[in-house]
Design an enzyme around this catalytic site. Structure first.
Site, mmCIF file in Angstrom:
data_model
loop_
_atom_site.group_PDB
_atom_site.id
_atom_site.type_symbol
_atom_site.label_atom_id
_atom_site.label_comp_id
_atom_site.label_asym_id
_atom_site.label_seq_id
_atom_site.Cartn_x
_atom_site.Cartn_y
_atom_site.Cartn_z
ATOM 1 N N LYS A 1 12.603 -2.155 -19.454
ATOM 2 C CA LYS A 1 11.322 -1.802 -20.394
ATOM 3 C C LYS A 1 11.282 -2.430 -21.775
ATOM 4 C CE LYS A 1 10.283 2.059 -17.019
ATOM 5 N NZ LYS A 1 10.635 3.312 -16.797
ATOM 6 N N LYS B 1 8.282 -3.888 -13.126
ATOM 7 C CA LYS B 1 8.973 -4.104 -14.425
ATOM 8 C C LYS B 1 10.184 -4.957 -14.479
ATOM 9 C CE LYS B 1 11.374 0.231 -14.069
ATOM 10 N NZ LYS B 1 10.337 0.288 -12.796
ATOM 11 N N GLU C 1 0.194 -3.439 -17.720
ATOM 12 C CA GLU C 1 0.287 -2.278 -18.746
ATOM 13 C C GLU C 1 1.222 -1.225 -17.915
ATOM 14 O OE1 GLU C 1 0.495 -0.243 -21.279
ATOM 15 O OE2 GLU C 1 -1.658 -0.847 -21.879
ATOM 16 N N PHE D 1 0.670 -1.294 -0.103
ATOM 17 C CA PHE D 1 -0.028 -0.115 0.019
ATOM 18 C C PHE D 1 0.926 1.240 0.087
ATOM 19 C CE2 PHE D 1 -3.296 3.043 1.385
ATOM 20 C CZ PHE D 1 -4.469 2.728 0.545
ATOM 21 N N ARG E 1 3.059 -5.058 5.342
ATOM 22 C CA ARG E 1 4.582 -5.608 5.900
ATOM 23 C C ARG E 1 4.247 -6.209 7.257
ATOM 24 N NH1 ARG E 1 7.364 -1.516 3.586
ATOM 25 N NH2 ARG E 1 6.860 -0.146 5.445
ATOM 26 N N ILE F 1 1.396 5.766 -19.923
ATOM 27 C CA ILE F 1 1.086 5.518 -21.333
ATOM 28 C C ILE F 1 0.613 4.021 -21.641
ATOM 29 C CG2 ILE F 1 2.243 5.854 -23.518
ATOM 30 C CD1 ILE F 1 4.496 7.401 -22.286
ATOM 31 N N GLU G 1 17.112 7.981 -6.756
ATOM 32 C CA GLU G 1 17.376 7.802 -5.509
ATOM 33 C C GLU G 1 18.857 7.907 -5.138
ATOM 34 O OE1 GLU G 1 15.901 3.253 -5.099
ATOM 35 O OE2 GLU G 1 14.833 3.682 -7.054
ATOM 36 N N GLY H 1 4.512 7.825 -11.280
ATOM 37 C CA GLY H 1 3.647 8.797 -10.508
ATOM 38 C C GLY H 1 2.596 8.082 -10.114
#
Lengths: 428, 428
Positions: A206, A106, A130, A10, A44, A137, A191, A303
């Site tokens: 990707k 991914k 997706e 979450f 967790r 996108i 990061e 995002g």
């Protein structure tokens, strides 16, 4: 009766899912032809549960995944934990328990996708993702549905928001790599260890997934070359501009006569190319195909809400297919045996930035080296020397990967020349 | 056993269909899970049939549509004739005969779409028309599938290739409208009567269809305002550029508190807006939504192969649904009652180009007029006068449609001022 789903994790993206389910409830129910209910949320530990409850989140939080896997009422499991484990084990168990899975992971799908898809196929359940490529996108489903009638020949993607933000600062405002990185970290885009983003690793993941959807070929991560943006200097950026280019980190997959080739590398894009205007953290995937020709799909690559939108679109699709009784269909059915291109079939223009002694005959010597490899000059730029060294920039016409490798080796072995940088250049 | 289709018309786009079916045969069969066979092709008369045969086209040409409608073996009819009649009658008869229909006919679908969709629904057959909006761009299916989870708030489209080609010449090379039109006609982009393209009528048809898919609302053609590009002067173009804008013919649909508003009008786009770089005959549809945020779909808006790609994608989808037994599903299921926005809820920035006497107090008088309507200036540009008249350009902050109308009326009624042009300006 509504369809019950469970969220694994979450975090930021996950909390976008209930937002959309609530805000767009009527439209989603029309499309899904059923209501969707978040029945359980895996967190967790008790501490996370309590802090989420204290923040006003009113879900049925569980800390043991068994409570989801063994719950016969839960039809769809939405994995938004990221990383390989325990996500991989949880997804596998969910699929084996006959649950449909939506994921935005991914790394996991690029590395273990085939394995997971086999489990899904075996149990006749759906595994949709997706959101795994370019967040908001809708590129994967578009390749599956709308380009089903087309044959893709090339895919170019600006698919890493962090590095694109940095490149935008470097190109538009002349920042150094170091300053751009510091700003990206300050804004939370990068990061503290930025390797995955700036070295093209994230983009390469990707490309693995895009290869499957656009070319039907299951290329492996280590077959996708990657080179990052950390070596790009302000001089490279300014030379690019004066020659009519913008530098971006671009992932590419091309199909040649002998097979496909995929890589992620800083690329000079002509200023009028549709990808050249994709700035800041935005992403875009540019597709060349024999039917449509050129098309491009542009939007946010990450995002909370954009990613959640793709996740919920997958959930809607599954709920609808449950209703229609067509749930067995794989997300991507396009499949051909993998064939990798021979290096001599992969052709590009290249940029060479060379430091040469400011003495007679240096350009002649360079011309001899390039000529010996069968490479011809498309553009050449020699800047005023400091009296001792001159800076020479060469952009070649198309050379293949073998020629390019030979050129780099020869230039490196010439005692007089220092090869400062090489980049791929988009063009004919 | 293959699925038999019939083509109505064998013009440019139609002949792209067999090209794709052949070139991409393997991929299409994988996606459709069946072979697709062109069983019959309707042509106008024996003369057309003979000339096509002489050109080497080896199809079963028929000149009477009954031979297709009454052929029980034909499952899908592909209408590529264009215009309203006889296309409308043929499609209606095909649907009534239980055949699925694919069409690229935007005029017909914009004006009579609801009626045809009702017939399709009644006979539980499919009517798909991806190619009707922005030819090769898969925008309709993307709105249906991928944005099912999202709520669209604004659509902006550069959806007419002819006018965009002309605007590109006018903006990038400073051509006059007349020169740009002559060149577009010479290249075959514009017809001898260019009204539909240059006056925004073609784009307005597309906005009607986009309203249905993006907002679920069935706006009528005459509820979409349209203003063309013929009044744009080189001076407007150059002022736009100096203020940081590019002028394009843009179709827009926005949802306000009271409902939606759609129009097609020349629009000042900030240079960094994704639509500003869409040049020549290319099209793009830019979408704002509460989930994804900003996304854009870019590609060719017309042409044989791009349009045929969308047509064949529709055919593939129908064949697959026949296989799955889910053919009843409408192309677009999103539907809400139409609510049109109140003029006072539709807000834009506007450009006013005004010819004023070169005398003291004119700017003060203009400021008074705008101030009286509650409109404030965002940018103002006064050019050197010729001694007699000064050219004043004003870009306002947001004003609503009622304020805008009042401003235009007031300026028109001021004897000292000549209102040369007004345009919409994109911005906050």
């Amino acid at each position: 009766m509504s369809v019950k789903i469970a969220l694994l994790g979450f975090g930021t993206v996950a909390s976008g899912v209930p937002f959309l389910l609530k805000e767009n409830h009527e439209k989603i129910s029309q499309a899904a032809q059923d209501d969707i209910e978040i029945a359980k949320v895996l967190v967790r530990d008790d501490a996370e549960k309590q802090s989420l409850q204290a923040a006003g989140h009113d879900y049925n939080f569980v800390t043991n995944v068994d409570e989801i896997i063994e719950d016969k009422e839960i039809a769809i499991v939405v994995e938004l934990m990221g990383r390989i484990e325990p996500a991989k084990t949880f997804i596998t168990r969910a699929l084996e328990a006959g649950k449909h899975v939506v994921s935005a992971n991914k790394d996991l799908l690029a590395v273990h996708g085939s394995e997971l898809l086999e489990v899904a196929q075996k149990h006749q359940v759906a595994l949709y993702y997706e959101a795994a490529v370019a967040g908001g996108i809708p590129i994967l489903r578009t390749l599956v549905n709308s380009l089903a009638s087309d044959k893709v020949t090339k895919v170019l993607g600006v698919v890493n928001g962090t590095s694109n933000f940095m490149m935008t600062k470097m190109v538009e405002e002349g920042w150094t790599y170091e300053d751009a990185l510091a700003e990206a970290q300050r804004l939370g885009y990068a990061e503290s260890d930025p390797t995955n983003d700036v070295e093209g690793i994230d983009a390469a993941y990707k490309m693995v997934i895009l290869s499957q959807f656009a070319f039907g070929m299951n290329i492996q991560f280590d077959q996708v070359g990657h080179k990052g943006i950390s070596q790009i200097t302000p001089q490279d950026v300014s030379v690019a501009q004066s020659l009519g280019y913008v530098i971006k980190l671009v992932g590419s997959i091309v199909e040649t006569e002998s097979g496909i080739a995929a890589e992620v590398t800083p690329t000079f894009l002509p200023k009028q190319h549709p990808l050249a205007g994709v700035n800041d953290v935005m992403n875009a995937v540019y597709v060349e195909s024999i039917g449509i020709g050129e098309s491009m799909y542009y939007g946010p690559g990450a995002g909370q809400k954009p990613t959640a939108t793709s996740v919920v679109a997958d959930i809607v699709r599954i709920v609808r297919r449950l209703k229609e009784g067509t749930i067995g269909k794989a997300f991507n059915e396009y499949s051909r045996p993998l064939q990798l291109a021979k290096p001599e079939d992969v052709k590009n223009n290249y940029y060479f930035s060379i430091k040469a002694p400011d003495a007679t005959g240096q350009i002649l010597r360079l011309a001899e080296i390039f000529n010996a490899e069968g490479a011809s000059f498309k553009q050449i730029l020699q800047e005023d020397s400091d009296g001792q060294f001159a800076s020479v920039v060469i952009i070649t016409h198309q050379v293949n990967q073998t020629q390019f490798k030979n050129l780099v080796e020869k230039l490196d072995s010439e005692p007089n020349f220092e090869l400062l940088n090489t980049f791929k250049v988009l063009g004919e």
